[in-house]
Design a protein around this motif. Structure first.
Motif, PDB file in Angstrom:
ATOM      1  N   ALA A  52      -5.251  -7.696  -1.785  1.00 11.37           N
ATOM      2  CA  ALA A  52      -6.014  -7.901  -0.548  1.00 11.37           C
ATOM      3  C   ALA A  52      -6.723  -9.246  -0.563  1.00 11.37           C
ATOM      4  O   ALA A  52      -6.804  -9.921   0.456  1.00 11.37           O
ATOM      5  CB  ALA A  52      -7.016  -6.757  -0.377  1.00 11.37           C
ATOM      6  N   ARG A  53      -7.204  -9.630  -1.736  1.00 16.29           N
ATOM      7  CA  ARG A  53      -7.880 -10.933  -1.826  1.00 16.29           C
ATOM      8  C   ARG A  53      -6.908 -12.060  -1.500  1.00 16.29           C
ATOM      9  O   ARG A  53      -7.231 -12.993  -0.785  1.00 16.29           O
ATOM     10  CB  ARG A  53      -8.461 -11.131  -3.228  1.00 16.29           C
ATOM     11  CG  ARG A  53      -9.825 -10.493  -3.423  1.00 16.29           C
ATOM     12  CD  ARG A  53     -10.514 -11.080  -4.631  1.00 16.29           C
ATOM     13  NE  ARG A  53      -9.744 -10.910  -5.862  1.00 16.29           N
ATOM     14  CZ  ARG A  53      -9.820  -9.858  -6.655  1.00 16.29           C
ATOM     15  NH1 ARG A  53     -10.629  -8.874  -6.336  1.00 16.29           N
ATOM     16  NH2 ARG A  53      -9.110  -9.782  -7.757  1.00 16.29           N
TER      17      ARG A  53
ATOM     18  N   ARG B  44       0.840  -1.212   0.000  1.00 10.60           N
ATOM     19  CA  ARG B  44       0.000   0.000   0.000  1.00 10.60           C
ATOM     20  C   ARG B  44       0.867   1.252   0.000  1.00 10.60           C
ATOM     21  O   ARG B  44       0.583   2.220  -0.700  1.00 10.60           O
ATOM     22  CB  ARG B  44      -0.885  -0.019   1.236  1.00 10.60           C
ATOM     23  CG  ARG B  44      -2.341   0.000   0.912  1.00 10.60           C
ATOM     24  CD  ARG B  44      -3.256   0.031   2.091  1.00 10.60           C
ATOM     25  NE  ARG B  44      -2.678   0.042   3.394  1.00 10.60           N
ATOM     26  CZ  ARG B  44      -2.895  -0.901   4.321  1.00 10.60           C
ATOM     27  NH1 ARG B  44      -3.640  -1.941   4.032  1.00 10.60           N
ATOM     28  NH2 ARG B  44      -2.367  -0.804   5.528  1.00 10.60           N
TER      29      ARG B  44
ATOM     30  N   LEU C 174       2.214   1.875  -3.387  1.00 12.53           N
ATOM     31  CA  LEU C 174       1.213   2.390  -4.319  1.00 12.53           C
ATOM     32  C   LEU C 174       0.935   3.870  -4.073  1.00 12.53           C
ATOM     33  O   LEU C 174       0.486   4.592  -4.965  1.00 12.53           O
ATOM     34  CB  LEU C 174      -0.073   1.575  -4.199  1.00 12.53           C
ATOM     35  CG  LEU C 174       0.031   0.119  -4.659  1.00 12.53           C
ATOM     36  CD1 LEU C 174      -1.210  -0.661  -4.248  1.00 12.53           C
ATOM     37  CD2 LEU C 174       0.214   0.043  -6.177  1.00 12.53           C
TER      38      LEU C 174
ATOM     39  N   TYR D 121      -4.834  -3.170  -6.049  1.00  8.76           N
ATOM     40  CA  TYR D 121      -4.627  -3.544  -4.651  1.00  8.76           C
ATOM     41  C   TYR D 121      -5.718  -4.503  -4.160  1.00  8.76           C
ATOM     42  O   TYR D 121      -5.486  -5.333  -3.276  1.00  8.76           O
ATOM     43  CB  TYR D 121      -4.580  -2.292  -3.786  1.00  8.76           C
ATOM     44  CG  TYR D 121      -4.475  -2.562  -2.311  1.00  8.76           C
ATOM     45  CD1 TYR D 121      -3.292  -3.045  -1.761  1.00  8.76           C
ATOM     46  CD2 TYR D 121      -5.562  -2.364  -1.466  1.00  8.76           C
ATOM     47  CE1 TYR D 121      -3.193  -3.313  -0.410  1.00  8.76           C
ATOM     48  CE2 TYR D 121      -5.477  -2.630  -0.118  1.00  8.76           C
ATOM     49  CZ  TYR D 121      -4.292  -3.107   0.406  1.00  8.76           C
ATOM     50  OH  TYR D 121      -4.208  -3.375   1.740  1.00  8.76           O
ATOM     51  N   ALA D 122      -6.890  -4.394  -4.746  1.00  6.16           N
ATOM     52  CA  ALA D 122      -7.958  -5.325  -4.367  1.00  6.16           C
ATOM     53  C   ALA D 122      -7.524  -6.762  -4.627  1.00  6.16           C
ATOM     54  O   ALA D 122      -7.875  -7.678  -3.873  1.00  6.16           O
ATOM     55  CB  ALA D 122      -9.234  -4.996  -5.141  1.00  6.16           C
TER      56      ALA D 122
ATOM     57  N   ARG E 208      -4.868   1.396  -6.967  1.00  2.79           N
ATOM     58  CA  ARG E 208      -5.799   1.107  -5.880  1.00  2.79           C
ATOM     59  C   ARG E 208      -6.779   0.021  -6.294  1.00  2.79           C
ATOM     60  O   ARG E 208      -7.240  -0.763  -5.463  1.00  2.79           O
ATOM     61  CB  ARG E 208      -6.515   2.391  -5.472  1.00  2.79           C
ATOM     62  CG  ARG E 208      -5.525   3.444  -4.952  1.00  2.79           C
ATOM     63  CD  ARG E 208      -6.197   4.617  -4.308  1.00  2.79           C
ATOM     64  NE  ARG E 208      -6.622   5.645  -5.239  1.00  2.79           N
ATOM     65  CZ  ARG E 208      -5.877   6.675  -5.629  1.00  2.79           C
ATOM     66  NH1 ARG E 208      -4.641   6.797  -5.182  1.00  2.79           N
ATOM     67  NH2 ARG E 208      -6.355   7.586  -6.451  1.00  2.79           N
ATOM     68  N   ASP E 209      -7.097  -0.013  -7.546  1.00  5.36           N
ATOM     69  CA  ASP E 209      -7.935  -1.094  -8.060  1.00  5.36           C
ATOM     70  C   ASP E 209      -7.161  -2.414  -8.000  1.00  5.36           C
ATOM     71  O   ASP E 209      -7.671  -3.435  -7.543  1.00  5.36           O
ATOM     72  CB  ASP E 209      -8.350  -0.765  -9.502  1.00  5.36           C
ATOM     73  CG  ASP E 209      -9.111  -1.893 -10.151  1.00  5.36           C
ATOM     74  OD1 ASP E 209      -9.897  -2.557  -9.454  1.00  5.36           O
ATOM     75  OD2 ASP E 209      -8.925  -2.122 -11.367  1.00  5.36           O
TER      76      ASP E 209
END
Lengths: 594, 180
Positions: free
Chosen positions: B172-173, B135, B138, B168-169, B165-166
Motif C-alpha cells: 500500500a505504501r 489483496r 492474500l 500488504y502495508a 496483511r502486515d
C-alpha cells in the motif's frame, strides 16, 4: 502542587477540567510516550504549575484492568520491591540514585517521575525523556482567573483590569500562585473596604508571599520577585497588618481557596466597622489566613490529601483513555519487549531505545533504535461492508494518532463476531494492551489474546485488530490460556560484518552477508532479520530489509544507497511463541551522506 | 450301474484340486522393449505456503510448492509483477499465457508469457486495481495458468493471515507512492 488545568465549577457544569495549552501538551507527550513504549518520563515544572494534578489525570487515563498503575510519592519508594508496570511517582527528587537507576533500566514498564526542573540533572546519565509542564501563557490567564473566580464564588466584575495584570505579573503563569493570589487579593481589598480589587491589593497580597518564598530558584525565575515588580525598601503591608508573622502551621484542612472565599469576601471584615481595633482584629485574622495559605503552598500536601484542590475523581471511562485528540505528532512505535537478556543488555544501551553508532563507534545524530520489536498494527474488517470499512479507517487514524505504525485496513471474508485484538508472541502482549487502550472506544474491553498462527509465522511485533460486522459486538470469549513458563529463545550473537564496519559501496551490489552465531537448535526460519537505514537529522529509521532469514545463521542483503545501516536478528520460537532480539549492529556503506 | 469306487473318486478330487488354477497361457518371447514406468502423476492442485519479505524498495512474497511457485514483487515504483515457475516441461517455452486467480474476494486474469526457460511472468501497474488483486491473493484462492502446452497444476493459495496483511502495508505504501 495545586491546580493546573483551567477548571470550571464542577457543581455548576459537571465538566471535567479544561486543560490549558501547556497542560494539554504535557499530557499528550506523556501519553504519546506511553503509547510509543518509552520507559521513563521526567515530568518537570516549577512548584504550583500542576504536575501532581497532571499525574492524577495520567493515572486516570492509564488505569485499566490490564495494567497495574501505581501512583506514589518519592519517599514511599521501597527498595527491593517490585515496581508496578506503570509507575507514577510524585516528588521523585526524593528518590535516591539507585532507585532512579533501577527505574531507568528495567526492561519493561513505564514510569513518570515528577520533579522540579533541577531534578533533570540527576537524570542526565539515564535514558529518559523530559516533558516540561510550562506555566499558563499570558493570553490564557484572564480566562483562567475568570474560571477560578467563578469556582470561588467571587464576583468577576470586582476585579479591575489593573488587578488582573498584576495577578499575571505576580503569579508568572503558575496556576497555584494565581489561585492563592486571587483569593488573597480579594481578601486584602475587602479588609481595606474596597469594592474594586485593584493592582495594589494584588501587590500587597503578593508581598506576604515574597517574605516567605515557597519555591526554589526555578520557581523564582518563573515569577519575578515583587521587589522587581515594585521596588521598595520593605514590603508595604497595610498598617498594623504585620503584627503577627505568618505561622508555620500545617497545611489547612480545606482547599486554600476556601480561606479567601465567602464568607470573608462576601462579608468584608472591615466594612462598616470603624475603629482601629476592628481593623487590627481583621488584619490579624487575614494574616493568619494568608499565612496558612502560604504554608500550604510551602508544604504542599500529597496528591489526594485533604489540603489539595483537585479535579474531582471521575469513574474511569473509555473516553478517559488516550484518544487521537491527545496526540498530534505521529511517532514510530517502538516497544521494549523481547530484548536480549542481561548479557546483551551490556552491549545495548538499556531503556528500550538504542542510540545508533556510526562506523568507528561515532554517534550518529538520528532517532534511537528500538530494543524490542517494531510494533505494527494490522486492522481487518468484514469485506463488502462500507460501514465497517469506515470504522476501520477511523480506527487506523486513531492508532496512527497515538504514534503507532498501522497498516492499510484489510478486508477479510471471515470477520470475527466481536472486536478482537491479537498478538502472536508473548513479548507483544504489552503492545497489544496499548493498542486496545488507545482504541477502547471501538474495541471496548476486548481482551488481547495470543492469536493463532498458520503456516506462516507473523513477524515479531505484529498486532492484529479484527473488527466485526456490527459495531456494538463485544468480545465475550473466555480468558485465553497462556503459558507464561515457555522460555524465550536464546539471542544470536552477531558476527559479521563487525559492528561499525565501513564497507565499500560495491559491497551492496555483490550482497552483504550478515552472519551470526545462532543457538544450537536454530533452524531455517528461526530468525527474523531487520535492517534499517539510519537517517541523520533525527529521522526515524527506515526499514530496508525485514524477513525471516533464509538460513539459520546468515542473510544476504543489498542496500541500495550509501549510508549508515543498523541490523539485528530476532530469534523466534514458534513453539514458545516468544522471541529475543539481538543488539543492534551498525555498518557504514560507502560514505555517509552529508 | 456301477458306482465309482471311493478310491477313484478321491483320486479325481485330488487331481481336480491341483488344477484349480486356470491354465497359464504359454509365454511368448519378448519382442520389444518394455514400456517405461509411468512418471508420478502431477496432482491437479497443490497447496503452497506463503513467505514475505521487504527488500529495499520492493515488497516480495512467495507462495511455494515443489511443483509450482508463485512469486509476487511490488515495486520499485508503482509496478507489481508475478512470476511462476514449475519444474519440468509443465509450462511451455516462449509462449503467451494467462494467469488466472479465483478466490473469496473475486477472480481476475492477467496476461503473461513464458521465457525460454519456461518461467512465466506477468506484470501490472500498482494502482487500485493492482492493489486489489494482491489483496485478493492474500485472502486465499487458487492460481492457475491458462494457455497452450500448459500442464502445470493449479496452485492453491492459502489465506496469508496476519503476516500477509502486515506485508500488504508495504504494498500500500508503494501504491501510494511513498516508497520504502
Amino acid at each position: 502542587m495545586v491546580d493546573g488545568p483551567i477548571s470550571t465549577p464542577q457543581a455548576a457544569s459537571g465538566a471535567a477540567p479544561v486543560p490549558h495549552a501547556a497542560w494539554t501538551a504535557a499530557r499528550r507527550d506523556i501519553l504519546e510516550a506511553f503509547a510509543a513504549g518509552e520507559h521513563l518520563i521526567a515530568l518537570l515544572g516549577p512548584t504550583g504549575v500542576g504536575k501532581s494534578l497532571l499525574l492524577q489525570d495520567i493515572e486516570h487515563s492509564l488505569r485499566s484492568p490490564e495494567f497495574h498503575v501505581q501512583r506514589l510519592q518519592g519517599d514511599e519508594w521501597t527498595h527491593g520491591a517490585t515496581p508496578a508496570q506503570v509507575l507514577l511517582i510524585d516528588e521523585a527528587d526524593r528518590l535516591d540514585d539507585a532507585a532512579l537507576k533501577q527505574l531507568a533500566y528495567r526492561v519493561t514498564g513505564f514510569a513518570v517521575l515528577v520533579g522540579r526542573p533541577g531534578f533533570a540533572g540527576r537524570l542526565a546519565s539515564l535514558p529518559h525523556r523530559v516533558v516540561e509542564l510550562e506555566p499558563l501563557r499570558a493570553t490564557e490567564i484572564p480566562a483562567y482567573v475568570a474560571l477560578r473566580l467563578g469556582r470561588m464564588g467571587l464576583e468577576r466584575r470586582r476585579l479591575s483590569k489593573g488587578a488582573l495584570t498584576a495577578l499575571a505579573e505576580q503569579a508568572g503563569g503558575i496556576p497555584g500562585r494565581l489561585n492563592l493570589l486571587t483569593g488573597a487579593s480579594f481578601l486584602v481589598a475587602d479588609m481595606a473596604g474596597a469594592q474594586q480589587v485593584e493592582a495594589e491589593h494584588v501587590n500587597e497580597a503578593a508581598a506576604f508571599r515574597a517574605d516567605f518564598p515557597a519555591d526554589g530558584p526555578s520557581a523564582r525565575n518563573a515569577v519575578p520577585p515583587p521587589s522587581e515588580q515594585a521596588p521598595r525598601a520593605e514590603p508595604p503591608p497595610p498598617p498594623s497588618r504585620r503584627e503577627t508573622e505568618p505561622s508555620d502551621e500545617p497545611p489547612p484542612e480545606g482547599p486554600p481557596t476556601r480561606a479567601s472565599e465567602p464568607p470573608m469576601s462576601e462579608a468584608p471584615v472591615g466594612r462598616g466597622l470603624p475603629g482601629s481595633w476592628n481593623e487590627r482584629i481583621a488584619a490579624v485574622a487575614a494574616i493568619l489566613v494568608i499565612g496558612a495559605a502560604i504554608a500550604w503552598l510551602v508544604f504542599p500536601a500529597r496528591p489526594g490529601g485533604p489540603g489539595l484542590p483537585q479535579a474531582p475523581d471521575r469513574p474511569f471511562t473509555a473516553t478517559d483513555r488516550p484518544t487521537a485528540e491527545d496526540f498530534t505528532a505521529p511517532r514510530p512505535a517502538w516497544t521494549d519487549p523481547g530484548t536480549a537478556d542481561a548479557a546483551q543488555a551490556a552491549d545495548a544501551p538499556p531503556g528500550g531505545l538504542e542510540a545508533p553508532e556510526g562506523a568507528g563507534g561515532q554517534q550518529a545524530a538520528s532517532a534511537p533504535l528500538p530494543s524490542g520489536a517494531m510494533v505494527r498494527v494490522v486492522i481487518t474488517y468484514p469485506r463488502g461492508t462500507a460501514e465497517a470499512s469506515q470504522r476501520a479507517a477511523d480506527l487506523s487514524g486513531e492508532l496512527r494518532g497515538a504514534g503507532l505504525s498501522v497498516g492499510e485496513p484489510f478486508p477479510i471474508s471471515r470477520a470475527p463476531g466481536e472486536p478482537v485484538v491479537s498478538y502472536f508472541f508473548h513479548e507483544d502482549r504489552e503492545a497489544a494492551l496499548r493498542v486496545q487502550q488507545v482504541s477502547a472506544t471501538q474495541l471496548g474491553q476486548a481482551v488481547p489474546r495470543l492469536g493463532p498462527v498458520g503456516a506462516t509465522l507473523p513477524r515479531p511485533g505484529a498486532i492484529e485488530v479484527g473488527l466485526p460486522a456490527a459495531a456494538t459486538a463485544r468480545d465475550e470469549r473466555p480468558e485465553p490460556a497462556e503459558d507464561p513458563d515457555a522460555s524465550a529463545p536464546e539471542a544470536v550473537t552477531p558476527a559479521s560484518p563487525p559492528n561499525g564496519a565501513l564497507l565499500p559501496t560495491e559491497a551492496a551490489q555483490q550482497g552483504i552477508a550478515l552472519s551470526w552465531r545462532a543457538p544450537v537448535e536454530a533452524r531455517p526460519g528461526c530468525c527474523f532479520v531487520e535492517v534499517v537505514a539510519v537517517e541523520g537529522g533525527g529521522g526515524a529509521p527506515r526499514e530496508v530489509f525485514a524477513a525471516y532469514a533464509e538460513a539459520p545463521d546468515q542473510q544476504v542483503v543489498r542496500p541500495s544507497k550509501p549510508g549508515l545501516y543498523a541490523w539485528r536478528v530476532l530469534t523466534v520460537s514458534r513453539a514458545a511463541r516468544r522471541y529475543t532480539a539481538s543488539p543492534w549492529q551498525h555498518f557504514m556503506l560507502g560514505e555517509a551522506p552529508s | 450301474m456301477n458306482r465309482p469306487s471311493p478310491l477313484l473318486l478321491s483320486l479325481f478330487l485330488a487331481l481336480a484340486a491341483c488344477q484349480a488354477a486356470p491354465p497359464q497361457a504359454p509365454r511368448r518371447p519378448v519382442t520389444r522393449a518394455p514400456a517405461p514406468a509411468p512418471a508420478p502423476a502431477t496432482p491437479a492442485e497443490v497447496e503452497g505456503a506463503w513467505s514475505f519479505g521487504i527488500v529495499g524498495d520492493r515488497c516480495t512474497a512467495r507462495v511455494a510448492h515443489r511443483d509450482m511457485t508463485l512469486g509476487i514483487t511490488a515495486g520499485p515504483g508503482r509496478q507489481a509483477s508475478f512470476s511462476l515457475s514449475a519444474p519440468g516441461r509443465s509450462l511451455p517455452a516462449g509462449g503467451p499465457l494467462r494467469l488466472a486467480f479465483s478466490g473469496d474476494g473475486g477472480g481476475w486474469q492477467l496476461p503473461g508469457r513464458t521465457d525460454g526457460r519456461r518461467a512465466a511472468s506477468a506484470s501490472m501497474p500498482l494502482n487500485d486495481a493492482g492493489e486489489g488483486r494482491i489483496r485478493d491473493l492474500l485472502g486465499g484462492g487458487t492460481v492457475s495458468v491458462i494457455g497452450r502446452g500448459v500442464s502445470a497444476p493449479t496452485l492453491s493459495v492459502p489465506d496469508a493471515g496476519v503476516s500477509g496483511r502486515d506485508w500488504y502495508a508495504c504494498v500500500a505504501r508503494l501504491s501510494q507512492g511513498q516508497g520504502q
